[in-house]
Write a protein that holds these residues in place. Structure first.
Motif, PDB file in Angstrom:
ATOM      1  N   GLY A 290      72.557   3.303  47.066  1.00 22.65           N
ATOM      2  CA  GLY A 290      73.316   2.142  46.636  1.00 22.65           C
ATOM      3  C   GLY A 290      72.539   1.087  45.895  1.00 22.65           C
ATOM      4  N   SER A 291      71.227   1.253  45.735  1.00 24.24           N
ATOM      5  CA  SER A 291      70.460   0.247  45.014  1.00 24.24           C
ATOM      6  C   SER A 291      70.792   0.311  43.523  1.00 24.24           C
ATOM      7  N   LEU A 292      70.549  -0.793  42.835  1.00 28.29           N
ATOM      8  CA  LEU A 292      70.813  -0.827  41.400  1.00 28.29           C
ATOM      9  C   LEU A 292      69.993   0.219  40.657  1.00 28.29           C
ATOM     10  N   LEU A 293      68.749   0.411  41.091  1.00 26.93           N
ATOM     11  CA  LEU A 293      67.885   1.372  40.415  1.00 26.93           C
ATOM     12  C   LEU A 293      68.410   2.787  40.574  1.00 26.93           C
ATOM     13  N   GLN A 294      68.984   3.091  41.743  1.00 19.81           N
ATOM     14  CA  GLN A 294      69.515   4.436  41.943  1.00 19.81           C
ATOM     15  C   GLN A 294      70.881   4.614  41.280  1.00 19.81           C
ATOM     16  N   LYS A 295      71.677   3.567  41.255  1.00 17.98           N
ATOM     17  CA  LYS A 295      73.030   3.695  40.699  1.00 17.98           C
ATOM     18  C   LYS A 295      73.043   3.644  39.173  1.00 17.98           C
TER      19      LYS A 295
END
Length: 387
Positions: A290-295
């Motif tokens: 759910g992190s911005l980097l993963q999404k």
């Protein structure tokens, strides 16, 4: 500096794409334009190699430690032979194809001296490496291969000991402290009196395996945390965006100090583990659900990440070969259009190397060495002995 074709993670792909972009920018500045064409991004671009180290340290460390833990729980066995076979089938084909171009085609190496072939074939080319030689950027692959030759054997040895988890963390700490002590000694004894950015710095410290494994160790430490401290890992990765913020701030601070004093004592001794810590925070953010980097899925980042190893091997020499003919046509190295053209050519060459060499050998690896684990075989009693 390698990638895995399975279980792709958008955050890790973004970091891998960032790593190759950094390396390209730095090599462009040093070998093509001779000026900071891409500004501070090119000046700090050498740290892209360290980001590759951190990524590789986590990914390969997770494979090794995950397999060892499963063997402790299920009775399967981690196979050193299979691990080395898979590793070599992953890295050697691309490397040897590019090496063959340097060795057999004088035009490809231009007027640069190629170190002895046996040093490349044994992944020892980085030892005593002199800057300005042909295929010098292969030094980072040598550091990785040496590290991963020793890591699984050391991991198995520690796993066989009492209090193995404590020993594993002590080994991580000892490696980081040892690296700082070695760099301190070499800088004080040989580099302090030399000009800034001298050959001594690069040969003795920058290219040295003993001085440049900090980010690899940090990556393995993350794998150790994931596989043996699940509760701590879950708590950390529940705050992915805060980790991303912390990693970005830490990286900005470390980069600014390296830009101000790359070759000084403090950054030589302490800068690399701090760089590793910054990248570790970004890796944790990328691995946080759910992190911005993963999404966030940046257009093209996944493809660049997949081809990044091949791009790394060919981009520097390709751009050096293109410089003169492009300049003759009026494409000056410091013009943005020339930068984009050379970047596109590097990506295309990397794509072709991936498709023609890397991908087929990966298919062979998956067919003949599908895993580095050997399942335990339970012997059944003979039928005549059963009553």
């Amino acid at each position: 500096m390698t990638t895995t074709a399975t279980a792709r993670n958008a955050g890790l792909d973004t970091l891998r794409a960032l790593a190759i972009a950094l390396v390209f920018a730095n090599h462009y500045m040093l070998f093509i334009s001779g000026a900071p064409t891409l500004g501070w991004f090119g000046e700090i671009g050498w740290s892209g190699v360290d980001l590759f180290f951190a990524l590789s340290g986590y990914l390969i460390g997770n494979q090794i430690l995950g397999a060892i833990r499963r063997s402790q729980q299920s009775g399967s066995r981690f196979s050193l032979g299979r691990f080395y076979a898979r590793r070599l089938l992953r890295t050697v084909p691309n490397f040897y194809v590019v090496l063959a171009l340097f060795a057999c085609w004088p035009y490809f190496r231009m007027d640069l001296v190629l170190p002895p072939l046996w040093q490349f074939l044994t992944f020892t080319q980085n030892i005593g490496l002199q800057p300005g030689t042909a295929f010098s950027h292969a030094w980072s692959l040598c550091v990785e291969e040496q590290f991963y030759f020793l890591l699984p054997a050391l991991a198995l040895l520690i796993a066989a000991c009492r209090k193995s988890l404590l020993l594993a963390w002590l080994a991580v700490a000892a490696a980081l402290i040892g690296g700082m002590l070695i760099r301190s000694h070499l800088w004080t004894s040989y580099v302090a009196a030399a000009p800034e950015g001298s050959r001594a710095f690069y040969t003795l410290i920058y290219y040295s395996s003993l001085c440049r494994f900090d980010e690899l160790v940090v990556g393995v430490a993350l794998a150790l945390l994931k596989n043996y401290h699940a509760a701590v890992w879950a708590r950390l990765t529940a705050h992915g965006n805060w980790l991303l913020l912390a990693g970005g701030v830490a990286l900005a601070l470390v980069w600014s100090h390296f830009l101000a004093d790359h070759y000084g004592y403090a950054m030589t001794v302490y800068g690399y583990p701090l760089l590793g810590l910054s990248y570790a925070l970004l890796l944790l953010a990328a691995l946080s659900p759910g992190s911005l980097l993963q999404k966030a899925r940046l257009p093209g980042a996944g493809a660049i990440a997949l081809w990044s190893y091949a791009i790394y091997l060919v981009h520097k020499t390709l751009c050096m070969l293109l410089r003169a003919p492009l300049q003759a046509q009026g494409w000056e190295p410091d013009h943005w259009a020339t930068v984009l053209l050379m970047a596109a050519a590097s990506v295309l060459a990397g794509f072709l190397l991936y498709q023609l060499v890397e991908r087929p050998f990966m298919a062979l690896r998956d067919r003949y060495v599908p895993s580095h684990e050997v399942l335990a075989v339970t012997r059944q009693p003979a039928a005549s002995a059963v009553r």
